[in-house]
Every structure is written in C-alpha cells, then in structure tokens.
Design an enzyme around this catalytic site. Structure first.
Site, PDB file in Angstrom:
ATOM      1  N   GLU A 246       0.765  -1.282  -0.154  1.00 11.97           N
ATOM      2  CA  GLU A 246      -0.194   0.174  -0.079  1.00 11.97           C
ATOM      3  C   GLU A 246       0.757   1.377  -0.171  1.00 11.97           C
ATOM      4  O   GLU A 246       1.973   1.362   0.531  1.00 11.97           O
ATOM      5  CB  GLU A 246      -1.106  -0.348   1.047  1.00 11.97           C
ATOM      6  CG  GLU A 246      -2.245   0.996   1.413  1.00 11.97           C
ATOM      7  CD  GLU A 246      -1.252   2.584   1.254  1.00 11.97           C
ATOM      8  OE1 GLU A 246      -1.783   3.307   0.469  1.00 11.97           O
ATOM      9  OE2 GLU A 246      -1.877   2.625   3.016  1.00 11.97           O
ATOM     10  N   CYS A 280      -2.254   8.781   4.615  1.00  7.69           N
ATOM     11  CA  CYS A 280      -1.964   8.313   2.874  1.00  7.69           C
ATOM     12  C   CYS A 280      -3.263   8.677   2.101  1.00  7.69           C
ATOM     13  O   CYS A 280      -3.100   8.704   0.911  1.00  7.69           O
ATOM     14  CB  CYS A 280      -1.311   6.289   2.743  1.00  7.69           C
ATOM     15  SG  CYS A 280      -2.561   5.846   3.469  1.00  7.69           S
TER      16      CYS A 280
END
Length: 494
Positions: A246, A280
């Site tokens: 990720e 993020c």
C-alpha cells in the site's frame, strides 16, 4: 525506553552495538528511547525463529490461534490511554487521533478473533455427483511486515493479526520514527503468551535484508511508492515471494454543484489537515464545481486559519507537528513549487517559530487555487503534509477527468445531494476507498483497505489481507467405488 529486538519470545540486543534514538517531534530535544540498529544477522535470527515456529503454529486449531488474539485484545484495552499517549508523543498526531489509532488496532484484533468461529472455506459442487469438492486456505509461511510511522499501532496489527490467525508466523520491521510503539506491541504480544517465534520484532534499517531473505514468503508493506516499487521488483525476482504493498495517494474530495456546503467544508478540513496531512488517504486536492467555489474558498480558508496547532497531547490541538526535519523541508519545497507553477495562494503556510514552536516541526496550512495542469508537480505528486490545492471544474465529467489525472488511486470522496452523480463518481473514478458526503479518511477494519495504480498492488490490507497470506487450495473427495472423471474423461485403463 531502552528498546530491544523481540526474537523467539525474548527481548534481545542487536548483533551489532549500533543504536538509534526516537525523539518527540513536538520537542526535538526530548529523547523517548534508544533502539538497536539491526543487521542482517538479526534478520537471520528473527526469520529462523519464525520459520522454526511455523510448523507447530500452523497445526494449532485456528480457533485456538484466535484465542491468543482475544487475550491480546484484553491486555490492550486495559492500557488504551497509556498507549494512546505514547502514539501521540512519538508520531506527533493529536491525542484524539492517537486514541483513534489505538482503538483501530484493538478493533482489528477483535475482528480477526471473531472470524475464527465463522465459516472458513467453501463446499463446491462437482460435476460428478459422487464427489465432494472443497476450497480450503493454507498458510504461506514466514510473513515480513514493514510498517510506517503515521499509524504505528493500528497498521502493524492490521498486518500481524490476519497473518497469524491463518497459521503464518511474522517478523515485524517498524518505522525507525516510531520504535517505542512497536516495542510496546512486542511487550503485549509477550504478555498474551504467544508461542516463541510466532511474532518477532526487529528495529532499525534492516528492511532490505528482510525483504530479500530466502525464507520470507510474503512481504506486507505500507509506505512510500518508491520503497514499494523496490519491494515489488525484489519479489518478482523470486519464484516463491509475493507482496501486498500500500503506497500512498494523491487523493481528492469532489464537491459538486448543489452540495451541502457545511459537509463540504468540514470534510475537506478533516481530509486535508488531520495528522497534519500525513496520511496516505489525506486529500491534497479539492475539486470544486465553479458554482461552489467562492463560498467554499471563503469558509475553508477561514476555518483553516483557526486550526489550533501545538502540543499533540493538548486536547484542544487539531494539528501537531510533522514527523521530522526532512518532512518539513519537503513540504516547504512543494509550497514553493506551487508558487512557481502559477498557483494563487489563498493561505501561505510555513514553518512555525516562536513560543512553543521552536523545538518542534510545526507547519501551518498552505492553501492555493490552481487550474488542473497535467505538467504540474504539486497537483500530481504526494506531498504528505498540510498542503492542499483547490481545483475549479465546470462539470462532473471534468471533475472525474481531473480526479483520475494522477498516477495514484487510493481514496476518493464526493460531496453531493444527487445520488445519480454519486453513482457516476463511484463507477468512473479510479480508487480503492470511496466515500459520499464524508472525508477521504476514516477507514474501518472490516472493509478492504488498498488502492489502484501506484497506490497498491491490488491486494488490500485489513479484512481482505487473508488473500495475501494464504493459498486457496482445492480438495476433492471421491465417495464412489470407481473412478469417475470430470469433462467426460474416461477412467478406463484399456
């Protein structure tokens, strides 16, 4: 804290004598602890411990493996506030966010424990009525988990819990910015009674050796795209390694004509500036229909000016410091890029000085308006700080094109009262996490977490990590006294 590696059920010093410090980003002269700068020898020891423990661990009942997680959850709940204080002190996010980080980690432990008594696998009809076919899951072996500093408690547990409950063993390599929290996780794992070698923790700059180790079958990574790309290349060189990465985003909130202005402004503030923009899933872009632009800008900038910035342990603080000097310099550099690329600056953010700010890495919000430009760096690259662009558009089609005009595809939110327009965004934008009338942040553990394009490898974390840490295997049983084959194939030998 004098931290140590946690290998084979014991807290041990590094094979080298080198150490590094963890410092409070709000008060840089405050040393929170010293930790071993681990070497390849430490990696070998941790992986060997995990490999040795694997065969026994995978043969334990899945329900019994889950009971270790239940014990862990009970211990963590008792110390929730103390852990939250440590999270906020070490990574700099406000105490409310520190508590949310810890709560999310506990939720993950509880969720995975709960799955152990739920259906697991499938019974599938065979072409041959005398056969029963099954889909079963088999653990892969040693899992390497490499985690970031911004969610130092939740993300390690996102990766550890699904891995171990499925019968894998784990070596965790936490961020060098937040070793105190990782050390605490190891202490609770130890107290919960996990067998030696099932969960190991090694500190310092040893990620490359861990990824390359021949006995790590799975690499789970959350962090920058650059590091994730390197991990994917290493995994591709091996016949038996797989990775789930990720790797950040250039996320956006899309505010369409007729949207609820109160929701639009508040969702945008939360998305842009929680954790000082260092998630993020943070929104670095606010894509605004031109009819909404004037009022939105006025209200958004006024609210951004009122954000309280300071000691993250202060209950009234909205934004703490950014993580370190390198982050500060990067954010300032991108603020300058925006100005050089022709942005109209609406709120000029900078490094804060004076008073209690001099000893920490405190930044104020930087807000600007800019038309979409495919050549712009600031509109396409992840800044990871309190830096946000307002991009005007004239239609939903243009909004979708602007949203998709990045190499990332992690989080997308749309603010609208029109369900048909919300569906267009749902179907045509490229993302892994989508929201309607909500911020781009706020994922829950029972949902998949991951993105598209440069944001991930298509194997999300959280609830769906099971697909990365297990093999699906087919098991077919014949109950007849003769062999009967599928596809009409004859079983006759002559």
């Amino acid at each position: 804290m004098k931290g140590k590696n946690y290998i084979n059920g014991a807290f041990v010093d590094s094979a080298s004598s080198e150490v590094f410090e963890s410092r409070n980003p709000a008060y840089c002269d405050e040393v929170l602890g010293t930790f071993p700068l681990s070497s390849a020898d430490d990696v070998n020891n941790a992986v060997l411990a995990a490999k040795t423990a694997y065969d026994t661990w995978r043969k334990i009942s899945r329900i019994r493996r889950g009971e270790y997680l239940d014990e862990l959850a009970q211990l963590l709940k008792k110390d929730r506030e103390a852990i939250s204080q440590l999270v906020s002190k070490e990574c700099g996010k406000g105490i409310a966010e520190g508590r949310a980080d810890v709560t999310e980690g506990i939720h993950m432990v509880q969720y995975i424990f709960g799955t152990t008594r739920m259906p697991h696998g499938d019974i599938i009809d065979s072409e041959i009525v005398e056969k029963d076919s099954f889909m079963r899951r088999r653990p892969k072996g040693v899992v390497a988990a490499i985690t970031p500093w911004n969610f130092p408690f939740a993300i390690p547990l996102w990766l550890i819990c699904p891995s171990v409950v499925e019968g894998n063993t784990v070596v965790l390599k936490p961020s060098r910015e937040t070793p105190c929290v990782a050390n605490k996780i190891a202490e609770y794992v130890h107290a919960a009674g996990f067998p030696p070698g099932v969960i190991n923790v090694i500190h310092g700059g040893c990620g490359d050796a861990l990824v390359r180790h021949s006995d790590t079958q799975v690499i789970l990574f959350t962090g920058s795209c650059e590091v994730g790309e390197g991990i994917k290349k290493i995994a591709a060189e091996s016949y038996n390694k797989m990775c789930a990465c990720e790797m950040g985003g250039k996320n956006a909130i899309i505010v369409l004509d007729g949207a609820n202005m109160e929701i639009a402004v508040n969702a945008s503030i939360l998305s842009a500036f929680k954790t000082s923009g260092q998630r993020c899933t943070s929104a670095g872009r606010l894509i605004l229909h031109v009819n909404m632009l004037e009022e939105f800008e006025k209200r958004f900038v006024e609210l951004a000016k009122r954000i309280k910035i300071g000691n993250p342990l202060d209950e009234e603080v909205f934004m703490g410091p950014v993580i370190n000097q390198a982050a500060t310099e990067k954010i300032l550099r991108y603020n300058d890029f925006a100005k050089n690329e022709g942005a109209e600056v609406l709120l000029d953010g900078s490094r804060l000085t004076g008073g209690g700010y001099d000893k920490g890495y405190f930044m104020s919000p930087f807000v600007y308006r800019m038309k979409n430009n495919p050549k712009s760096r600031v509109l396409h690259e992840e800044v990871f700080g309190p830096h946000v662009a307002i991009i005007p558009v004239e239609s939903i089609d243009e909004a979708i094109n602007v949203y998709n005009d990045t190499e990332y595809g992690l989080s997308c939110a749309v603010i609208t009262e029109d369900f048909r327009k919300a569906r267009r965004i749902r179907d045509d934008c490229e993302y892994g996490l989508g929201y309607v009338n909500l911020p781009t942040i706020g994922a829950e553990v029972h949902l998949p977490f991951g993105g598209l394009k440069k944001s991930g490898t298509g194997l999300p974390s959280a609830s769906t990590l099971i697909d990365a840490v297990t093999h699906r295997t087919a098991w077919t049983v014949n109950h007849d006294l003769e062999i009967k084959m599928a596809q009409g194939l004859s079983a006759k030998l002559s």
